[in-house]
Every structure is written in C-alpha cells, then in structure tokens.
Scaffold this motif. Structure first.
Motif, short mmCIF file in Angstrom:
data_model
loop_
_atom_site.label_atom_id
_atom_site.label_comp_id
_atom_site.label_asym_id
_atom_site.label_seq_id
_atom_site.Cartn_x
_atom_site.Cartn_y
_atom_site.Cartn_z
N ASP A 321 0.83 -1.21 0.00
CA ASP A 321 0.00 0.00 0.00
C ASP A 321 0.87 1.26 0.00
O ASP A 321 0.39 2.36 0.29
CB ASP A 321 -0.97 0.01 1.18
CG ASP A 321 -0.26 0.14 2.53
OD1 ASP A 321 0.99 0.05 2.57
OD2 ASP A 321 -0.95 0.32 3.55
N GLN A 322 2.14 1.11 -0.34
CA GLN A 322 3.06 2.24 -0.42
C GLN A 322 2.52 3.29 -1.39
O GLN A 322 2.07 2.97 -2.48
CB GLN A 322 4.44 1.76 -0.89
CG GLN A 322 5.50 2.84 -0.96
CD GLN A 322 6.85 2.27 -1.41
OE1 GLN A 322 7.09 1.07 -1.30
NE2 GLN A 322 7.72 3.13 -1.91
N MET A 323 2.57 4.56 -0.99
CA MET A 323 2.09 5.65 -1.83
C MET A 323 3.15 6.02 -2.87
O MET A 323 4.28 6.37 -2.51
CB MET A 323 1.78 6.89 -0.98
CG MET A 323 0.66 6.72 0.02
SD MET A 323 -0.98 6.62 -0.73
CE MET A 323 -1.14 8.24 -1.46
N ILE A 324 2.80 5.92 -4.15
CA ILE A 324 3.71 6.35 -5.21
C ILE A 324 2.91 7.12 -6.26
O ILE A 324 1.70 6.94 -6.41
CB ILE A 324 4.45 5.17 -5.89
CG1 ILE A 324 3.46 4.23 -6.59
CG2 ILE A 324 5.29 4.41 -4.89
CD1 ILE A 324 4.13 3.15 -7.44
N SER A 325 3.58 7.99 -6.98
CA SER A 325 2.95 8.68 -8.10
C SER A 325 3.99 8.83 -9.20
O SER A 325 5.18 8.55 -9.02
CB SER A 325 2.37 10.03 -7.69
OG SER A 325 3.39 10.96 -7.38
N PHE A 326 3.55 9.29 -10.37
CA PHE A 326 4.41 9.25 -11.55
C PHE A 326 5.64 10.15 -11.45
O PHE A 326 6.62 9.94 -12.16
CB PHE A 326 3.61 9.60 -12.79
CG PHE A 326 2.70 8.49 -13.26
CD1 PHE A 326 2.80 7.22 -12.72
CD2 PHE A 326 1.75 8.72 -14.24
CE1 PHE A 326 1.97 6.19 -13.15
CE2 PHE A 326 0.91 7.69 -14.68
CZ PHE A 326 1.02 6.42 -14.12
N VAL A 327 5.60 11.15 -10.58
CA VAL A 327 6.79 11.98 -10.41
C VAL A 327 7.93 11.15 -9.79
O VAL A 327 9.10 11.53 -9.87
CB VAL A 327 6.46 13.22 -9.54
CG1 VAL A 327 6.33 12.86 -8.07
CG2 VAL A 327 7.48 14.33 -9.76
N ASP A 328 7.58 10.00 -9.20
CA ASP A 328 8.58 9.11 -8.59
C ASP A 328 9.21 8.15 -9.60
O ASP A 328 10.17 7.45 -9.26
CB ASP A 328 7.94 8.29 -7.47
CG ASP A 328 7.31 9.14 -6.39
OD1 ASP A 328 7.93 10.15 -6.02
OD2 ASP A 328 6.20 8.80 -5.93
#
Length: 665
Positions: A321-328
């Motif tokens: 459930d780690q939070m990631i988004s495309f900037v990463d």
C-alpha cells in the motif's frame, strides 16, 4: 562484592559484548556482499509496459467482471502497488511529469496540449540512461506536452516487436517504453475502428491471424453485467460504453500477453525489471480529465527477476500500500540502473529511498478547449480537492469527450430531470473544497468537507497542499496567456521563480478570491490595484465569484477592462456582467475574440499569436458561462469556428464550435 564475583560479571559481559559486535560485523559483511553482488551484476534491462486511460480494471485488482488473465498472472507473480497514482488525469500533462521527473505544474506544462519550453537544465530521464550505455527504445507515442528532446531515444516510431531493438549491441542493456492505444478513450467512440487497430497491432507482432481472430471473437461483455459507478445514470448508452471498454481492456490484456511472451522468447525475462502501468485513470466521463480516484488511480505492477531481488524492498508476489505517483518514476528507474538522479527531480525513488511518500498530488488545468483549475492531494485514506474555479461546472462540453454516446446520454438524463443528487453534481457549480473517505466512498461522491467530524483532516490536507504549492511553485496560478507572454525571454519555470514575481501573494489572493466570502471583499478591492497583473486577475475573479455582492468593486473593475493583461480584462468583464454592466462586458469580450489568431503554419515561437490563442479561448469560455447570445457575438463566434486551424492547437475553433451548437439549440 568479592573480587572473584566482579571478575566473573566482567567476563560474562565481555563475552556478550563480543558476541553482539561479532553478530553486527557478520550482518554488515553479508549486506556488503549482497551490495557487491548487486554491483557485479549486469545492469538490468528496464521495460515500461504502458496502457492508456485505464483505471485498475483488472481481475488481480479485484474487478469481478474483468477478463485480463495475462496481466493478472503478471500481477500475481510481481509486486502489486494498490496506491499508485498519476499526477494528472489526462495523457500529455501526465506524460510530461513521467518523462521529466518533475511536476508538470512546476514547469508550466500542466495544460492539455501545450508547447511551453521546459527549463534548460531538465533532461528527459532516458538521457541519463543513454549516457550510461543503455539502448533506449520508445514505441511511437511521446506526447510530452513540451519541446521534444528527440536524441534521448535510439529508436522510436516502431510498431512491431521485431523492430523494437534494432541497432542494440548484443550485451547492451536497454530501456524500453512500450505504449499501447488499445485501451484509449477513442476506442469507445462510434466512429473508431477498434478491429483495425487491434488486428494491425497483432499482425505487427506476428501473431497468427486465426488465433488473433479467436481472441477478438471471445472478447464480449453483456451490458447487463456491467457495474455502473454511483455517479453514472443507468442509461443504455452508458451501459454500452462501459461494456465496450471492458472489451478494450480484454484486448489490451491480450496485447500485453503477446509482448510479455516476446520478452520471454527473446531471453530477456530473467534479465529485465518490468513495470506495467496505465498513464492515468479512465475512461468514461468523470474519470479521465478529473481528479477523483477514477481519474488518477492506476494499476502499477513491478516484476523483478530473482537475480535482482535485492534491488527492491518488497518480495515478488506481494501487495504493497506504499504511496507512489508518476513523479517518482524517473528517480526510481535511474536507481534501478545504478544512476544517481539529478538534484532537480521532484519525486522519490520507490526502489531505494528509505523515506516514503505520505501523499500523492494531482492537478487539472485546461482540458483541450475548456478552462479549469483543480488541485488534489491523496493519502492512504482521504482525498482532498481544492477547486479554484468553483463557479464553473465539471460538465463543460469538451468536443473529444462528447464523442462518446455515454456522456451525451448522461447530459440528456440530467436535462430531463432523471439524475439523482450524486449524478446531477457533475452538471452543477463545484464546492470550493471536497474531502472523501476512500475506504467508505471509493466513487468520491460523499463530500465530507463541511462535516465537523472531519475538520482536523480537512485542515491537515489543506496545509499539505498549500505547502506543496510553495515548494514546487505551481504555475497553474498564472493564467495561460499571461504565462506565455511573461516567458518570452525565459521559461515559465524561471519566470515564476524570479525575485520580482510575488508568488506567495498570488497564491494567497487566489485562495481568498475563490472562497467566495463577502467579508473578503475589502481585500479584493485593495488587490484590484496591485502592481502585479496576476494578483489583479485573481482579485477580479473573486469579484466574478461574488457576483452582485461585489458591487463596491464596480468602478475599479471598469478601469481593468483596459488592463495591460488580457486575462485581467476577461476576469473584469465577467465580474461586471453580473454587476449589470453587460454592455461594457460584452464590448471587452468582443474586442478580445477579434484579436489576431494563429493560422495553420504559425509557429509557437510567435509568442504574441500563441498567447492570443489562449486569451481568445478563455474569453469564449466566459461567453459560454454568461450565456451571451447577441447577434454580433454569434457572427464573430461563427467566424472563429470556421477560421483556419493552427497545427499547434485549435482550441479557439473547438470552443467556438461548442458555442455555435449551443446558440443554435
């Protein structure tokens, strides 16, 4: 205590201490060996498998009617991220963030289909891979929403797998971005030839024609089996488009299965770290283009071969459930390749960074011909949304979106009074703030922002968002035409960070103006005469939101009709229309839509014409919102609708066509 007893205690303590030190040394040695093993390994190939426009409509993500066996198998054996998000709910701004490792809002590339230059120091991240010896390959689609950097790719514009790695040396590692359109929004449009795209793609991958046809024939969905989200009315067209899209998902899964098999057949499976993801959520109305979970949450699965298992912090076959988004994505891919990312990257590596994200940020700017400004932040439980144009409805007509039968049926259902409260909200002015409990409200339809019980969460996420604006210098607060004019000799990124630009004051004014509180009128009156045009713009917008309650601003607004900034004049004209000065308002808007506009071959380098293009589009948005239908306006709008279209964007034409359709009806 006797000397003998004391010596025994010291001896026992020393043995325990030596044991602990030895154990630590062994652990350090083991970790060091593992690190050395990682260092000795051949750099892995890195493959991005990117579908378009789809939320996690996969069996492996719990969708009970999806038929996606290939990606389900890929998910079950890989690392499945359940909190992965695009930063924009539409392709070009989303891909701008992906390729740069920076928020599109930081660079001024947040509006759909624009060609504003990115900062000089920013390199598309494949540049750093290529520099370190990687072969770089991209399948056709770029859509980076800024000036291209062609040299970052060794090969591009290929279609079939056999052409994907032409020119690669035998032992050379590669980075590949495989893009497919099979799940694109266009595939539910009545005029799209889905079979043509599907069959040509399969033929390019040398799939047996009989097998390909069998897959096509098997991809059928019963419209009655579709589970409609609560915000969609139960119309035949809505059900039909949802069923069509599940067919597209099945065919996309077949395509991904073919590509995965090609990777295995060519011996790359055990040497490649592979990511499957979509470029944003979607695809029916209120998903793509909108900052709800339906528009931003994406499937994201990571495959790591056994030899590279120490590269990541998760086990294969696990769910995180780690939070990631495309900037990463850029810093993560560079980390996989053992490359230290440049300091300007705004994301975190979800591969190596020990400090994890608590939040994922998202944004909505101009969507083709339709202006809006919405920002959002999401944690694991809540989504907070801030609307900076609350006086505009979500359901403003966008030509490309309206090609689908489903949204036309939804609009008709609303007009005929056949929508419930959740379904009707799309066609009504937006609240200033929205807060949703994701666990209990996955459709994001029950707004908790006004509930006392959630005041603490609202304040927390509000502060997180405001801090994000200041840190990243979100360029959405600068009107598009103004941003282009002010960046003639620089870039939007550099302009907004210049010492003379009062960024904090601009954001503060925008926050005050868009709250729509009459008690803030005195602040707006003061800022209508500020030396900074963008401050004046937001103050005038605040008066437009207040409508008749801004009567004390009338004289100042009349002066602003001739402001040096076209955007200020447009905002003042809208405000004055509500204050009874309709003739003055219409005269100003007429003058702006008569400005010289871009023609077919005009270049973006002509900043005057390029900025006019967006000022005209903005003025047409206001004319639409005010329902202005004078004969003079009709003639001018018709002329724009039928004028020569620029290759660099025809949003003024499209908006004028929308208006003509409305005026005729």
């Amino acid at each position: 205590m006797s000397k003998m007893v004391f010596e025994k205690i010291i001896k026992v303590f020393s043995i325990k201490l030596i044991y602990k030190i030895g154990l630590i040394a062994i652990l350090v040695f083991i970790e060091g060996c593992k690190h050395q093993e990682v260092q000795k390994l051949q750099p892995p190939n890195i493959i991005l498998l990117v579908s378009e426009d789809n939320s996690p409509f996969l069996g492996s993500y719990g969708d009970t009617i999806a038929s996606t066996p290939n990606l389900d198998n890929f998910s079950e054996s890989g690392i499945k991220f359940i909190n992965a998000f695009a930063n924009a709910p539409v392709c070009a701004p989303s891909r701008s963030t992906i390729i740069s490792g920076m928020y599109a809002t930081s660079m001024g590339t947040q509006h759909m289909r624009s060609e504003n230059p990115s900062p000089d120091f920013m390199k598309f991240f494949p540049y750093y891979l290529k520099k370190e010896g990687y072969f770089t390959s991209n399948r056709v689609k770029k859509d980076y929403n800024t000036v291209d950097q062609d040299s970052v790719w060794d090969v591009t514009d290929w279609w079939g797998w056999k052409d994907a790695l032409i020119g690669k040396k035998d032992t050379q590692p590669f980075f590949m971005m495989y893009n497919t359109w099979m799940s694109h929004e266009s595939k539910i449009h009545p005029d799209d030839d889905v079979f043509k795209y599907y069959s040509e793609t399969m033929a390019a991958h040398e799939v047996d024609s009989i097998e390909m046809k069998a897959w096509w024939d098997a991809a059928k969905f019963d419209t009655n089996a579709v589970n409609l989200p609560s915000y969609h009315p139960n119309t035949p067209a809505m059900r039909s488009d949802w069923a069509k899209y599940y067919v597209c998902m099945t065919l996309m899964d077949r395509e991904m299965g073919v590509v995965i098999n090609k990777i295995k057949e060519d011996g790359y499976w055990d040497n490649s770290i592979i990511i499957y993801m979509s470029d944003h959520g979607g695809v029916l109305a209120r998903s793509k283009r909108f900052v709800y979970d339906s528009g931003l949450r994406v499937p994201f699965v990571l495959h790591v071969p056994e030899k590279y298992k120490d590269y990541v912090n998760h086990k294969m076959g696990s769910v995180t459930d780690q939070m990631i988004s495309f900037v990463d994505l850029a810093p993560s891919i560079l980390a996989i390749a053992g490359i230290e990312g440049p300091a300007y990257l705004e994301g975190k590596s979800f591969i190596t960074d020990t400090v994890k994200n608590d939040y994922a940020f998202g944004f909505r700017g101009r969507m083709d011909e339709r202006y809006d400004m919405v920002r959002t932040v999401r944690d694991k439980k809540y989504r907070y949304i801030r609307n900076y144009m609350p006086h505009r409805i979500s359901g403003g007509r966008i030509q490309y979106l309206w090609k689908a039968n489903s949204i036309n049926s939804w609009e008709k259902a609303y007009q005929e009074g056949n929508c419930n409260e959740k379904q009707a909200a799309f066609w009504q002015p937006k609240p200033v703030e929205e807060l949703y409990d994701i666990t209990n409200d996955p459709d994001n339809t029950v707004n908790l922002a006004e509930k006392t019980l959630y005041k603490k969460e609202l304040q927390r996420l509000r502060e997180v968002m405001q801090n994000h604006f200041i840190t990243t210098k979100d360029l959405g607060f600068v009107p598009e035409a103004e941003m282009i004019k002010r960046s003639v000799k620089t870039t939007p990124y550099d302009f907004v960070r210049s010492e003379e630009f009062p960024y904090d004051l601009v954001v503060e004014t925008a926050n005050i103006a868009t709250e729509g509180k009459p008690e803030h009128l005195n602040i707006l009156l003061e800022r209508l005469s500020n030396s900074e045009p963008v401050v004046r713009y937001w103050a005038a917008t605040g008066c437009a939101i207040l409508k008749s309650q801004a009567n004390l601003a009338k004289e100042q607004l009349i002066k602003l009709l001739n402001d040096e900034s076209l955007n200020v004049s447009i905002a003042a004209a809208e405000a004055l229309f509500y204050l009874g000065e309709k003739e003055k308002s219409i005269k100003t808007l007429t003058k702006i839509i008569e400005l010289p506009k871009m023609k077919k071959d005009d270049l973006v380098s002509n900043k005057e014409l390029y900025s006019n293009h967006f000022a005209i589009t903005n003025a047409l948005n206001v004319i639409d919102a005010l329902n202005i239908d004078t004969e003079e306006i009709k003639v001018l709008v018709d002329q724009i609708a039928n004028s020569e279209r620029s290759r660099k964007g025809d949003f003024d034409n499209r908006m004028a066509e929308n208006l003509m359709l409305k005026l005729k009806n």
